[in-house]
Write a protein that holds these residues in place. Structure first.
Motif, short mmCIF file in Angstrom:
data_model
loop_
_atom_site.label_atom_id
_atom_site.label_comp_id
_atom_site.label_asym_id
_atom_site.label_seq_id
_atom_site.Cartn_x
_atom_site.Cartn_y
_atom_site.Cartn_z
N LEU A 353 0.83 -1.20 0.00
CA LEU A 353 0.00 0.00 0.00
C LEU A 353 0.87 1.26 0.00
O LEU A 353 0.60 2.22 -0.73
CB LEU A 353 -0.93 0.00 1.21
CG LEU A 353 -1.84 1.23 1.36
CD1 LEU A 353 -2.77 1.34 0.16
CD2 LEU A 353 -2.64 1.16 2.66
N LEU A 354 1.94 1.25 0.79
CA LEU A 354 2.83 2.40 0.80
C LEU A 354 3.50 2.59 -0.55
O LEU A 354 3.68 3.72 -1.02
CB LEU A 354 3.88 2.24 1.90
CG LEU A 354 3.39 2.28 3.35
CD1 LEU A 354 4.56 2.18 4.31
CD2 LEU A 354 2.61 3.57 3.62
N GLN A 355 3.88 1.50 -1.18
CA GLN A 355 4.47 1.60 -2.51
C GLN A 355 3.48 2.19 -3.51
O GLN A 355 3.85 3.02 -4.35
CB GLN A 355 4.92 0.22 -2.99
CG GLN A 355 6.26 -0.22 -2.42
CD GLN A 355 6.80 -1.42 -3.16
OE1 GLN A 355 6.07 -2.34 -3.49
NE2 GLN A 355 8.10 -1.43 -3.42
N ALA A 356 2.21 1.80 -3.40
CA ALA A 356 1.20 2.35 -4.29
C ALA A 356 1.03 3.84 -4.07
O ALA A 356 0.92 4.62 -5.02
CB ALA A 356 -0.13 1.62 -4.07
N MET A 357 1.02 4.26 -2.81
CA MET A 357 0.89 5.68 -2.50
C MET A 357 2.08 6.48 -3.02
O MET A 357 1.96 7.66 -3.34
CB MET A 357 0.77 5.87 -0.99
CG MET A 357 -0.53 5.37 -0.39
SD MET A 357 -0.55 5.56 1.40
CE MET A 357 -2.26 5.14 1.80
N ASN A 358 3.23 5.84 -3.11
CA ASN A 358 4.46 6.50 -3.53
C ASN A 358 4.64 6.52 -5.04
O ASN A 358 5.58 7.15 -5.54
CB ASN A 358 5.67 5.79 -2.90
CG ASN A 358 6.29 6.63 -1.79
OD1 ASN A 358 6.28 7.85 -1.87
ND2 ASN A 358 6.82 5.98 -0.78
#
Length: 489
Positions: A353-358
């Motif tokens: 999820l953090l990778q997607a946000m980034n």
């Protein structure tokens, strides 16, 4: 076919019996043959002067019903089950099936000489229809919109939460077998199962209400069923203002956060209203955005036209076919999402999820269990570490700061009320420490004579939050400044 008949049609099929019983004369206009004719021997009516006394039946959910009522209900229900063909009954629509069941039950009551008033008989008919076609004793509770949770602890004890307070009801099941059948009926609707080999199950009702079932041997005193009910009318941000969950100015700031595509993490304890708040925030997503949701049990109620809903899948009987939240989130990245919404972050999917946000999916949202914004960020770091990613703590914290823009903390207070206690920005790191700043906090000022908590949402005086440039890009900076100015005044 088992169903309603017009004049001149034959009686509905019954289960085959060892020896056919003589037909009971029917009056003109009667809908179904007497239920007792299907049994090998017709049921014996109660002897004279021993007819069943009138039970104290009330139609409302939770009212007291006598032991005699449940005895009569069990007798009538067993006679009904011995009479009807459930396979053919399933082919009818719900209304026709209910009418057919009511006709047969009325004739069983007549044959058995059960003396009941009209209101008592109506309550019995409704209960038996619910047992056969619906969720049994749960139906009256599910129909009430003021109930937030239904907690069934075995067949004898059912609790509900109303206005933040848990109370015991008089609702009960015939036995643990009936409760187990209802549990299986609920989970089978979403392609899941619950039994001794798979004794824990998360599911949902057709309206999106969340369901958890745990059965023996794990549940010692019988099946335990927990339902987190959703309101029929979807709550909006204005409703949260009316309930004093957030101030008007705070609600305007939250609306701007949703519109300008900030990455949001909603934190809170069990029953604090995280999912409700997430639903409210999704109301500010533009209708032309492609949104993909990932949930263990689909319960989000997005109103946008371009929404793809994904749901995890448990393993089958052979232990194969499981689809985890991590796999769903990874697959989202291949589906051209503009926003990714994760119903609840519990494990390694936090990293994806953090990778997607980034990586260009601004405006993504998720919830997790934590008691404060800072604890939420710590839990996020712990989930990534437990997922087996061999990354230094500093790298993980920098990733969190680069991904999460705002943490919203929801809490359920001791009086049962739900409040948004913090709207907190994530600014960056100083050394190994994540720096945050609060925009709004809820301060408790005391309680009234009834024990209700008195408090107020207050601005911390931040005039230009860190997402000011993002608000300017979406032409929302003037509305943001006006809301913050009113909050300070």
């Amino acid at each position: 076919m088992f169903g309603r008949r017009t004049e001149g049609q034959a009686a509905a099929p019954r289960k085959s019996a060892a020896a056919p019983a003589p037909a009971v004369p029917r009056q003109e206009g009667s809908a179904a043959a007497p239920a007792a004719t299907a049994a090998a021997a017709p049921p014996k009516p109660l002897p004279p002067k021993q007819t069943a006394p009138k039970p104290a039946v009330q139609a409302r959910a939770g009212d007291h019903r006598s032991e005699n009522y449940y005895q009569i209900k069990t007798t009538i229900f067993n006679a009904l089950i011995d009479t009807i063909d459930l396979t053919q009954l399933a082919q009818l629509d719900a209304e026709s099936a209910r009418e057919e069941i009511r006709d047969i039950v009325n004739e069983i009551l007549s044959i058995k000489n059960v003396v009941m008033s009209i209101s008592e008989q109506e309550a019995l008919l409704q209960d038996i229809c619910n047992d056969v076609l619906g969720y049994g004793p749960l139906e009256p509770l599910l129909a009430r919109d003021d109930i937030a949770d239904i907690m069934v602890n075995g067949c004898e004890r059912t609790f509900i939460e109303v206005n933040g307070k848990v109370e015991l009801t008089n609702v009960r099941f015939r036995d643990n077998s009936q409760l187990m059948n209802i549990c299986q009926r609920i989970v089978s609707q979403v392609g899941r199962r619950v039994d001794e080999s798979s004794p824990i199950c998360d599911a949902r009702l057709p309206d999106g209400s969340r369901v958890n079932v745990i059965v023996p041997p794990l549940a010692i005193d019988g099946p335990a069923l927990t339902i987190r009910k959703f309101r029929r009318d979807k709550l909006m941000m204005n409703d949260l203002v009316q309930y004093n969950s957030i101030s008007q100015e705070g609600a305007e700031v939250l609306g701007i956060i949703g519109k300008v595509r900030c990455n949001v993490l909603i934190s809170g304890g069990t029953g604090s209203g995280k999912t409700t708040l997430l639903n409210c925030l999704t109301g500010f997503i533009d209708t032309d955005e492609r949104v993909i949701t990932c949930e263990d049990a689909a319960e989000l109620q997005l109103q946008q036209p371009h929404v793809v809903r994904l749901e995890t899948r448990p393993p089958n009987l052979e232990g194969q076919g499981q689809v985890t939240m991590t796999e769903l989130v990874r697959n989202c990245l291949r589906m051209r999402p503009e926003r990714i919404i994760v119903g609840e972050v519990r494990g390694p999917e936090a990293f994806d999820l953090l990778q997607a946000m980034n990586t260009g999916h601004d405006g993504s949202m998720g919830t997790l269990h934590a008691n404060s914004p800072r604890e939420a960020l710590s839990r996020l770091e712990s989930m990534i570490t437990m997922g087996g990613y061999a990354l230094p703590s500093k790298t993980i914290r920098e990733m969190i700061c680069g991904s999460i823009d705002v943490v919203i903390q929801a809490a359920r207070l001791r009086d049962g009320s739900r409040r948004i206690t913090h709207i907190t920005e994530v600014l960056g790191t100083e050394g190994d420490v994540i720096i945050t700043q609060d925009l709004f906090v809820y301060e408790i000022e005391g309680e009234d004579e009834t024990g209700r908590i008195i408090g107020k949402h207050k601005s911390t005086g931040i005039a230009r939050p860190s997402f000011w440039d993002r608000a300017r890009y979406y032409n929302q900076h003037q509305a943001l400044a006006a809301a913050l100015d009113r909050a300070q005044g």
